[in-house]
Scaffold this motif. Structure first.
Motif, PDB file in Angstrom:
ATOM      1  N   GLU A 115      37.241  60.665  43.478  1.00  0.00           N
ATOM      2  CA  GLU A 115      36.960  60.044  42.179  1.00  0.00           C
ATOM      3  C   GLU A 115      37.964  60.483  41.112  1.00  0.00           C
ATOM      4  N   PHE A 116      38.574  61.660  41.287  1.00  0.00           N
ATOM      5  CA  PHE A 116      39.537  62.156  40.309  1.00  0.00           C
ATOM      6  C   PHE A 116      40.950  61.629  40.572  1.00  0.00           C
ATOM      7  N   LYS A 144      49.033  42.882  71.371  1.00  0.00           N
ATOM      8  CA  LYS A 144      48.207  43.479  70.305  1.00  0.00           C
ATOM      9  C   LYS A 144      48.981  43.593  68.989  1.00  0.00           C
ATOM     10  N   ILE A 145      50.097  42.910  68.910  1.00  0.00           N
ATOM     11  CA  ILE A 145      50.987  43.130  67.769  1.00  0.00           C
ATOM     12  C   ILE A 145      50.346  42.739  66.435  1.00  0.00           C
ATOM     13  N   ILE A 146      49.484  41.719  66.423  1.00  0.00           N
ATOM     14  CA  ILE A 146      48.805  41.333  65.177  1.00  0.00           C
ATOM     15  C   ILE A 146      47.839  42.427  64.741  1.00  0.00           C
ATOM     16  N   ASP A 147      47.073  42.976  65.711  1.00  0.00           N
ATOM     17  CA  ASP A 147      46.150  44.080  65.413  1.00  0.00           C
ATOM     18  C   ASP A 147      46.919  45.312  64.935  1.00  0.00           C
ATOM     19  N   ILE A 148      48.038  45.563  65.569  1.00  0.00           N
ATOM     20  CA  ILE A 148      48.877  46.708  65.195  1.00  0.00           C
ATOM     21  C   ILE A 148      49.368  46.553  63.762  1.00  0.00           C
ATOM     22  N   GLU A 149      49.834  45.360  63.423  1.00  0.00           N
ATOM     23  CA  GLU A 149      50.318  45.120  62.064  1.00  0.00           C
ATOM     24  C   GLU A 149      49.198  45.319  61.041  1.00  0.00           C
ATOM     25  N   ASN A 150      47.992  44.833  61.369  1.00  0.00           N
ATOM     26  CA  ASN A 150      46.857  44.976  60.455  1.00  0.00           C
ATOM     27  C   ASN A 150      46.515  46.445  60.215  1.00  0.00           C
ATOM     28  N   GLU A 151      46.528  47.231  61.288  1.00  0.00           N
ATOM     29  CA  GLU A 151      46.203  48.654  61.146  1.00  0.00           C
ATOM     30  C   GLU A 151      47.297  49.396  60.373  1.00  0.00           C
ATOM     31  N   LEU A 152      48.539  49.003  60.596  1.00  0.00           N
ATOM     32  CA  LEU A 152      49.644  49.617  59.857  1.00  0.00           C
ATOM     33  C   LEU A 152      49.537  49.319  58.365  1.00  0.00           C
ATOM     34  N   ARG A 153      49.174  48.088  58.025  1.00  0.00           N
ATOM     35  CA  ARG A 153      49.066  47.721  56.609  1.00  0.00           C
ATOM     36  C   ARG A 153      47.868  48.427  55.951  1.00  0.00           C
ATOM     37  N   LEU A 154      46.783  48.560  56.697  1.00  0.00           N
ATOM     38  CA  LEU A 154      45.622  49.287  56.192  1.00  0.00           C
ATOM     39  C   LEU A 154      45.959  50.769  56.009  1.00  0.00           C
ATOM     40  N   LEU A 155      46.663  51.329  56.982  1.00  0.00           N
ATOM     41  CA  LEU A 155      47.063  52.727  56.904  1.00  0.00           C
ATOM     42  C   LEU A 155      48.033  52.952  55.742  1.00  0.00           C
ATOM     43  N   LYS A 156      48.858  51.943  55.457  1.00  0.00           N
ATOM     44  CA  LYS A 156      49.786  52.063  54.327  1.00  0.00           C
ATOM     45  C   LYS A 156      49.032  52.110  52.995  1.00  0.00           C
ATOM     46  N   GLU A 157      47.955  51.308  52.873  1.00  0.00           N
ATOM     47  CA  GLU A 157      47.130  51.369  51.663  1.00  0.00           C
ATOM     48  C   GLU A 157      46.587  52.779  51.447  1.00  0.00           C
ATOM     49  N   ILE A 158      46.159  53.388  52.551  1.00  0.00           N
ATOM     50  CA  ILE A 158      45.576  54.728  52.480  1.00  0.00           C
ATOM     51  C   ILE A 158      46.649  55.761  52.133  1.00  0.00           C
ATOM     52  N   THR A 159      47.797  55.665  52.777  1.00  0.00           N
ATOM     53  CA  THR A 159      48.854  56.648  52.511  1.00  0.00           C
ATOM     54  C   THR A 159      49.480  56.449  51.130  1.00  0.00           C
ATOM     55  N   ASP A 160      49.461  55.217  50.609  1.00  0.00           N
ATOM     56  CA  ASP A 160      49.908  54.990  49.233  1.00  0.00           C
ATOM     57  C   ASP A 160      48.994  55.735  48.258  1.00  0.00           C
ATOM     58  N   PHE A 161      47.701  55.700  48.530  1.00  0.00           N
ATOM     59  CA  PHE A 161      46.709  56.439  47.734  1.00  0.00           C
ATOM     60  C   PHE A 161      46.981  57.944  47.814  1.00  0.00           C
ATOM     61  N   VAL A 162      47.254  58.436  49.017  1.00  0.00           N
ATOM     62  CA  VAL A 162      47.478  59.864  49.246  1.00  0.00           C
ATOM     63  C   VAL A 162      48.802  60.329  48.651  1.00  0.00           C
ATOM     64  N   ASN A 163      49.752  59.435  48.488  1.00  0.00           N
ATOM     65  CA  ASN A 163      51.083  59.801  47.992  1.00  0.00           C
ATOM     66  C   ASN A 163      51.170  59.893  46.467  1.00  0.00           C
ATOM     67  N   THR A 164      50.087  59.657  45.758  1.00  0.00           N
ATOM     68  CA  THR A 164      50.122  59.761  44.305  1.00  0.00           C
ATOM     69  C   THR A 164      50.121  61.238  43.878  1.00  0.00           C
ATOM     70  N   ASP A 165      50.546  61.492  42.646  1.00  0.00           N
ATOM     71  CA  ASP A 165      50.576  62.867  42.132  1.00  0.00           C
ATOM     72  C   ASP A 165      49.176  63.477  42.089  1.00  0.00           C
ATOM     73  N   LYS A 166      48.187  62.682  41.673  1.00  0.00           N
ATOM     74  CA  LYS A 166      46.825  63.209  41.587  1.00  0.00           C
ATOM     75  C   LYS A 166      46.267  63.540  42.965  1.00  0.00           C
ATOM     76  N   ALA A 167      46.612  62.734  43.957  1.00  0.00           N
ATOM     77  CA  ALA A 167      46.152  63.019  45.314  1.00  0.00           C
ATOM     78  C   ALA A 167      46.779  64.313  45.816  1.00  0.00           C
ATOM     79  N   ARG A 168      48.050  64.498  45.508  1.00  0.00           N
ATOM     80  CA  ARG A 168      48.711  65.756  45.903  1.00  0.00           C
ATOM     81  C   ARG A 168      48.020  66.946  45.246  1.00  0.00           C
ATOM     82  N   ASP A 169      47.690  66.796  43.962  1.00  0.00           N
ATOM     83  CA  ASP A 169      47.025  67.880  43.241  1.00  0.00           C
ATOM     84  C   ASP A 169      45.665  68.214  43.845  1.00  0.00           C
TER      85      ASP A 169
END
Length: 292
Positions: A115-116, A144-169
């Motif tokens: 939440e922070f 399975k390439i379509i499923d793979i692409e979907n999981e990669l894009r979902l994982l990118k959303e998550i890692t984009d969240f984790v890569n923020t300064d506040k997430a690092r903090d």
């Protein structure tokens, strides 16, 4: 100026930890002429709750779960740009990362700080959606390439969240608490403040500030002429015996249940707010490499 006197090994290691933290952010301190007292101004301690965790996160960054999740972002970009070259070995790597993300990011200690970081994304739900991709007999990656692409894009959303300064903090702070800070300080059920399994305040930085820093500054301003007790560690006058040595790992004990440990069952095993603050820096007085 707030003064910290040299003493036993715990005190001196904590003094070194305090110096390491202040050195890391380029803040100044001075010593007395005899070299036995470290002096720090109140102005230098402004924002110390940020400096404190920054030291540990910067020092151990590449060993933290936060980094193992955040650093995968570059691989995701590479995989998405060359999907036609995606191999079974890449799929094993992706599945391994999905396991890692789901393991760490569903832990209660991490969930409490999301939440922070960003309230505009339900990151817990995003992590739940992640699914490993397994090939059946006679199937290959291209099937399975379509499923793979979907999981990669979902994982990118998550890692984009984790890569923020506040997430690092916040995620970084959670990582250093339970991998490094707790090597010198008690955690779990016996832990206090941010070291407790069930802290009263979920914001780690506010928790540290209120419990360690604000109480130090208040104690420093108090008139102590009528205080009838003395700090067990530095002999400073104290008003009560509420703060004990349980903060330091393998040092204190439960005085309400183990009163027989104490002479005549009456404890004077208490410390002042200066020592409480100083001992919070104990783990910064050491450098940890794996389990050493």
């Amino acid at each position: 100026m707030i003064e910290f006197k040299m003493g036993d090994w715990r005190t001196n290691a904590s003094l070194l930890g305090l110096m390491n933290i202040l050195d890391h952010v380029g803040k100044e301190y001075v010593f007395s002429q005899d070299g036995q007292i470290l002096k720090v101004s109140k102005e230098v301690l402004e924002g110390f709750e940020i400096d404190y965790f920054k030291y540990f996160i910067d020092t151990y960054e590449k060993h933290l779960p936060w980094y193992r999740i955040a650093s995968y972002n570059e691989k995701i970009k590479k995989y998405l740009s060359k999907l036609n070259e995606f191999s079974e070995e890449n799929l094993k790597d992706l599945n391994k990362q999905i396991d890692l993300v789901k393991d760490y990011m569903r832990r209660p200690n991490y969930i409490k700080v999301y939440e922070f970081i960003d309230q505009n994304i339900d990151i817990v739900e995003k992590v739940k959606e992640l699914k490993k991709i397994n090939l059946k007999k006679k199937e290959n990656v291209i099937d399975k390439i379509i499923d793979i692409e979907n999981e990669l894009r979902l994982l990118k959303e998550i890692t984009d969240f984790v890569n923020t300064d506040k997430a690092r903090d916040y995620m970084g702070a959670k990582g250093v608490i339970f991998s490094y800070i707790n090597r010198g300080l008690s955690s779990g059920r016996s832990g206090i403040s941010f070291l407790s399994q069930k802290p009263k305040i979920n914001d780690i930085f506010i928790d540290y500030k209120e419990y360690f820093l604000d109480t130090l500054l208040k104690y420093n301003e108090e008139n102590k002429d009528k205080y009838k007790y003395n700090c067990f560690s530095c002999n400073n006058p104290i008003n009560n015996l509420k703060i004990n040595m349980n903060l330091v790992k393998d040092t204190g004990f439960d005085q309400t249940r183990k009163s027989s440990y104490i002479w005549n069952h009456e404890s004077d095993f208490a410390i002042c707010n200066e020592c409480l603050f100083l001992y919070s820096c104990l783990s910064a007085g050491f450098y940890y490499s794996l389990n050493e």
